[in-house]
Write an enzyme that holds these catalytic residues in place. Structure first.
Site, PDB file in Angstrom:
ATOM      1  N   TYR A  87      -1.921  -2.100  10.237  1.00 30.53           N
ATOM      2  CA  TYR A  87      -2.034  -2.175   8.772  1.00 30.53           C
ATOM      3  C   TYR A  87      -0.779  -1.588   8.111  1.00 30.53           C
ATOM      4  O   TYR A  87      -0.160  -2.204   7.237  1.00 30.53           O
ATOM      5  CB  TYR A  87      -3.291  -1.429   8.320  1.00 30.53           C
ATOM      6  CG  TYR A  87      -3.542  -1.481   6.833  1.00 30.53           C
ATOM      7  CD1 TYR A  87      -4.120  -2.606   6.248  1.00 30.53           C
ATOM      8  CD2 TYR A  87      -3.227  -0.408   6.008  1.00 30.53           C
ATOM      9  CE1 TYR A  87      -4.357  -2.659   4.874  1.00 30.53           C
ATOM     10  CE2 TYR A  87      -3.467  -0.448   4.644  1.00 30.53           C
ATOM     11  CZ  TYR A  87      -4.027  -1.571   4.078  1.00 30.53           C
ATOM     12  OH  TYR A  87      -4.263  -1.626   2.724  1.00 30.53           O
ATOM     13  N   SER A 130       0.869  -1.188   0.000  1.00 31.03           N
ATOM     14  CA  SER A 130       0.000   0.000   0.000  1.00 31.03           C
ATOM     15  C   SER A 130       0.891   1.218   0.000  1.00 31.03           C
ATOM     16  O   SER A 130       2.039   1.160   0.459  1.00 31.03           O
ATOM     17  CB  SER A 130      -0.876   0.022   1.254  1.00 31.03           C
ATOM     18  OG  SER A 130      -1.507   1.288   1.376  1.00 31.03           O
TER      19      SER A 130
END
Ligand code: NAD
Length: 267
Positions: free
Chosen positions: A166, A152
């Protein structure tokens, strides 16, 4: 016309979700056979029905199958990879399944069980997929193979809206992928990370819901003025999966509309 992935055998994890489904469709259009792997049986059934509508069997040269797989369970990942032995062996794996848990937060907020769960899926899942892919490539004497791991853009830039587990998990994906790319470079096995910006997929959109403030906090930073679409990630994955990217290895492949390069965005 010969497809860009003609004759290749691929696994897509998280195949019932936004990026995974769009990638499956493009892979089939490009001539690959695809095993769609996901933890959600119901999600896979829905996704397969969309696949069969958009790319009917008469319009494809490869096959498509589904398999319920929890990527945090090594034996299930191993079995999914072994499933392709009968197809001629794995050529491409897109380790894409991931979660962003609503209880994730800053270092004070994130509960330990959420930290562990996030790491088990987002990091161990990618490790298991990569490990069993390498074994399969060797077993079948593959001279060219591609592993694409979804990270990401939050692994590249810090955010004032933290989801620490995350973010840390995606940083691990970048580092792991980079190292694997170097370790296996002389075998012809390429490893690249995909770094998407915030997208119009259930993972983020369900979490943002109708909260206008939460949305604005993010949207103001988008140079393009919009969220990305899953299909825009899928096109990048096809490039990384195909031999067109034969000299692209160990890279953080950023598909973010310029987000990570922006200081001030246009009004
Ligand atoms: P999505 O929620 O639409 O799809 C994720 C899929 O993964 C779902 O179908 C889900 O069932 C599956 N999954 C969850 N846990 C699993 C497990 N243990 N084993 C197997 N499958 C599992 O999300 P998406 O936006 O398509 O995200 C795909 C990847 O992209 C994720 O790794 C995510 O972190 C990453 N990503 C997404 C965004 C975004 O804004 N959506 C941004 C950057 C990175």
């Amino acid at each position: 016309m010969v497809g860009r992935l003609e004759g290749k055998n691929a696994i897509v994890t998280g195949a019932a979700g936004g990026i995974g489904l769009e990638t499956t469709i493009l892979m089939l259009r490009e001539g690959a056979s695809v095993l769609m792997a996901d933890i959600s049986d119901e999600g896979l059934n829905k996704a397969l029905s969309k696949v069969n509508t958009v790319v009917p069997a008469s319009n494809r040269t490869g096959k498509v199958e589904t398999k319920v797989v929890d990527v945090s369970n090594e034996s299930q990942v191993e079995a999914a990879v072994a499933h392709l032995d009968a197809w001629g062996g794995l050529d491409i794996i897109f380790n894409n399944a991931g979660i962003m848990h609503p209880k994730d937060g800053d270092s004070e907020e994130c509960p330990e069980d959420i930290w562990d769960r996030t790491m088990n899926i987002n990091v161990k899942g990618v490790w298991y997929g990569s490990k069993h892919a390498v074994r399969a490539f060797r077993r079948h004497g593959k001279k060219r193979a591609s592993v694409i791991n979804t990270a990401s853009m939050v692994a590249l830039v810090g955010a004032g809206t933290p989801q620490l587990a995350y973010t840390a998990s995606k940083g691990a994906v970048l580092a792991m992928t980079r190292e694997l790319g170097i370790v296996h470079a002389r075998e012809g096995f390429r490893f690249n990370s995909l770094c998407p910006a915030p997208l119009n997929t259930p993972l983020l959109q369900d979490w943002l819901g109708d909260d206008k403030e939460k949305r604005f906090r993010r949207e103001v930073h988008f140079p393009t003025g919009r969220f990305g679409e899953a299909i825009e990630q899928a096109h990048a994955v096809i490039f990384l999966a195909s031999d067109e990217s034969s000299f692209v290895n160990a890279t953080d492949f950023v598909v973010d509309g310029g987000l990570t390069k922006a200081y001030v965005t246009p009004e």
